[in-house]
Design a protein around this motif. Structure first.
Motif, PDB file in Angstrom:
ATOM      1  N   TYR A  12       0.833  -1.202   0.000  1.00 60.41           N
ATOM      2  CA  TYR A  12       0.000   0.000   0.000  1.00 60.41           C
ATOM      3  C   TYR A  12       0.870   1.255   0.000  1.00 60.41           C
ATOM      4  N   VAL A  13       1.904   1.271   0.828  1.00 62.31           N
ATOM      5  CA  VAL A  13       2.791   2.437   0.882  1.00 62.31           C
ATOM      6  C   VAL A  13       3.490   2.624  -0.459  1.00 62.31           C
ATOM      7  N   GLU A  14       3.969   1.538  -1.047  1.00 64.29           N
ATOM      8  CA  GLU A  14       4.649   1.647  -2.341  1.00 64.29           C
ATOM      9  C   GLU A  14       3.717   2.212  -3.415  1.00 64.29           C
ATOM     10  N   LEU A  15       2.485   1.745  -3.435  1.00 63.79           N
ATOM     11  CA  LEU A  15       1.530   2.187  -4.458  1.00 63.79           C
ATOM     12  C   LEU A  15       1.004   3.598  -4.215  1.00 63.79           C
ATOM     13  N   ASN A  16       1.050   4.059  -2.956  1.00 67.58           N
ATOM     14  CA  ASN A  16       0.425   5.328  -2.611  1.00 67.58           C
ATOM     15  C   ASN A  16       1.378   6.319  -1.957  1.00 67.58           C
ATOM     16  N   ALA A  17       2.659   6.181  -2.226  1.00 66.49           N
ATOM     17  CA  ALA A  17       3.657   7.051  -1.598  1.00 66.49           C
ATOM     18  C   ALA A  17       3.371   8.523  -1.868  1.00 66.49           C
ATOM     19  N   GLU A  18       2.958   8.828  -3.068  1.00 67.17           N
ATOM     20  CA  GLU A  18       2.685  10.227  -3.402  1.00 67.17           C
ATOM     21  C   GLU A  18       1.478  10.756  -2.616  1.00 67.17           C
ATOM     22  N   LYS A  19       0.423   9.970  -2.573  1.00 62.78           N
ATOM     23  CA  LYS A  19      -0.775  10.367  -1.839  1.00 62.78           C
ATOM     24  C   LYS A  19      -0.487  10.506  -0.344  1.00 62.78           C
ATOM     25  N   LEU A  20       0.310   9.583   0.184  1.00 63.99           N
ATOM     26  CA  LEU A  20       0.663   9.616   1.603  1.00 63.99           C
ATOM     27  C   LEU A  20       1.711  10.686   1.907  1.00 63.99           C
ATOM     28  N   ASP A  21       2.385  11.138   0.870  1.00 58.70           N
ATOM     29  CA  ASP A  21       3.489  12.081   0.993  1.00 58.70           C
ATOM     30  C   ASP A  21       4.595  11.514   1.888  1.00 58.70           C
ATOM     31  N   ARG A  22       4.783  10.207   1.782  1.00 56.08           N
ATOM     32  CA  ARG A  22       5.826   9.510   2.533  1.00 56.08           C
ATOM     33  C   ARG A  22       6.296   8.320   1.724  1.00 56.08           C
ATOM     34  N   SER A  23       7.586   8.086   1.752  1.00 57.54           N
ATOM     35  CA  SER A  23       8.139   6.907   1.090  1.00 57.54           C
ATOM     36  C   SER A  23       8.138   5.742   2.069  1.00 57.54           C
ATOM     37  N   LEU A  24       8.375   4.563   1.537  1.00 65.75           N
ATOM     38  CA  LEU A  24       8.453   3.376   2.376  1.00 65.75           C
ATOM     39  C   LEU A  24       9.565   3.516   3.407  1.00 65.75           C
ATOM     40  N   VAL A  25      10.672   4.085   2.994  1.00 61.49           N
ATOM     41  CA  VAL A  25      11.806   4.271   3.908  1.00 61.49           C
ATOM     42  C   VAL A  25      11.435   5.236   5.034  1.00 61.49           C
ATOM     43  N   SER A  26      10.702   6.298   4.704  1.00 64.11           N
ATOM     44  CA  SER A  26      10.350   7.263   5.752  1.00 64.11           C
ATOM     45  C   SER A  26       9.300   6.706   6.713  1.00 64.11           C
ATOM     46  N   VAL A  27       8.434   5.842   6.218  1.00 65.77           N
ATOM     47  CA  VAL A  27       7.459   5.200   7.113  1.00 65.77           C
ATOM     48  C   VAL A  27       8.200   4.222   8.021  1.00 65.77           C
ATOM     49  N   GLY A  28       9.099   3.464   7.442  1.00 65.80           N
ATOM     50  CA  GLY A  28       9.950   2.553   8.206  1.00 65.80           C
ATOM     51  C   GLY A  28       9.413   1.138   8.268  1.00 65.80           C
ATOM     52  N   TYR A  29      10.249   0.201   7.933  1.00 65.41           N
ATOM     53  CA  TYR A  29       9.862  -1.211   7.972  1.00 65.41           C
ATOM     54  C   TYR A  29       9.504  -1.647   9.393  1.00 65.41           C
ATOM     55  N   GLY A  30      10.275  -1.192  10.359  1.00 61.35           N
ATOM     56  CA  GLY A  30       9.998  -1.544  11.756  1.00 61.35           C
ATOM     57  C   GLY A  30       8.641  -1.033  12.203  1.00 61.35           C
ATOM     58  N   ASN A  31       8.313   0.194  11.799  1.00 63.26           N
ATOM     59  CA  ASN A  31       7.009   0.752  12.150  1.00 63.26           C
ATOM     60  C   ASN A  31       5.876  -0.046  11.511  1.00 63.26           C
TER      61      ASN A  31
END
Length: 106
Positions: free
Chosen positions: A24-43
Motif C-alpha cells: 500500500y505504501v509503495e503504491l500510494n507514496a505520493e498520496k501519503l506524501d511519505r516513502s516506504l523508507v520514511s514510514v519505516g519497515y519496523g514501524n
C-alpha cells in the motif's frame, strides 16, 4: 487466524498484513506524501503485529464456515478499501480501525 479458526494471531497473519502495508505504501507514496523508507519497515511490522493481535481479539467466530483463504484475501488487500489503507490513512487507534473494518464484512 489464517491457519486456524481461533482468536489468536499467528505469524502468517502478521506477515500477510505486513506485506499489504508495504504494498500500500509503495503504491500510494505520493498520496501519503511519505516513502516506504520514511514510514519505516519496523514501524510497519509493529503496526501489522498490533493490528493482527487486535483483529484476532475482535473477529467473530465463523464456526464450520471458517475459510483461511478468505481471511488471507482480506488481509492481503492493498487497495484503498483494505485494512492496510485504513491503518495508514487514519493513524488513529488500531483497535477502532480494526473493528470498523471488520464491520464491513457482517
Amino acid at each position: 487466524m489464517i491457519l486456524t479458526n481461533e482468536r489468536s494471531k499467528d505469524n502468517e497473519d502478521v506477515g500477510v498484513l505486513f506485506h499489504a502495508l508495504i504494498r500500500y505504501v509503495e503504491l500510494n507514496a505520493e498520496k501519503l506524501d511519505r516513502s516506504l523508507v520514511s514510514v519505516g519497515y519496523g514501524n510497519l511490522l509493529d503496526l501489522a503485529n498490533t493490528a493482527a493481535e487486535s483483529l484476532a481479539l475482535h473477529c467473530f467466530d465463523q464456526g464450520e464456515d471458517w475459510d483461511g483463504v478468505v481471511w488471507f484475501e482480506r488481509l492481503e488487500d492493498s487497495s484503498n478499501e483494505g485494512l492496510a489503507a485504513s491503518l495508514l490513512n487514519r493513524m488513529t487507534d488500531i483497535t477502532t480501525v480494526v473493528q470498523k473494518w471488520l464491520r464491513t464484512f457482517s
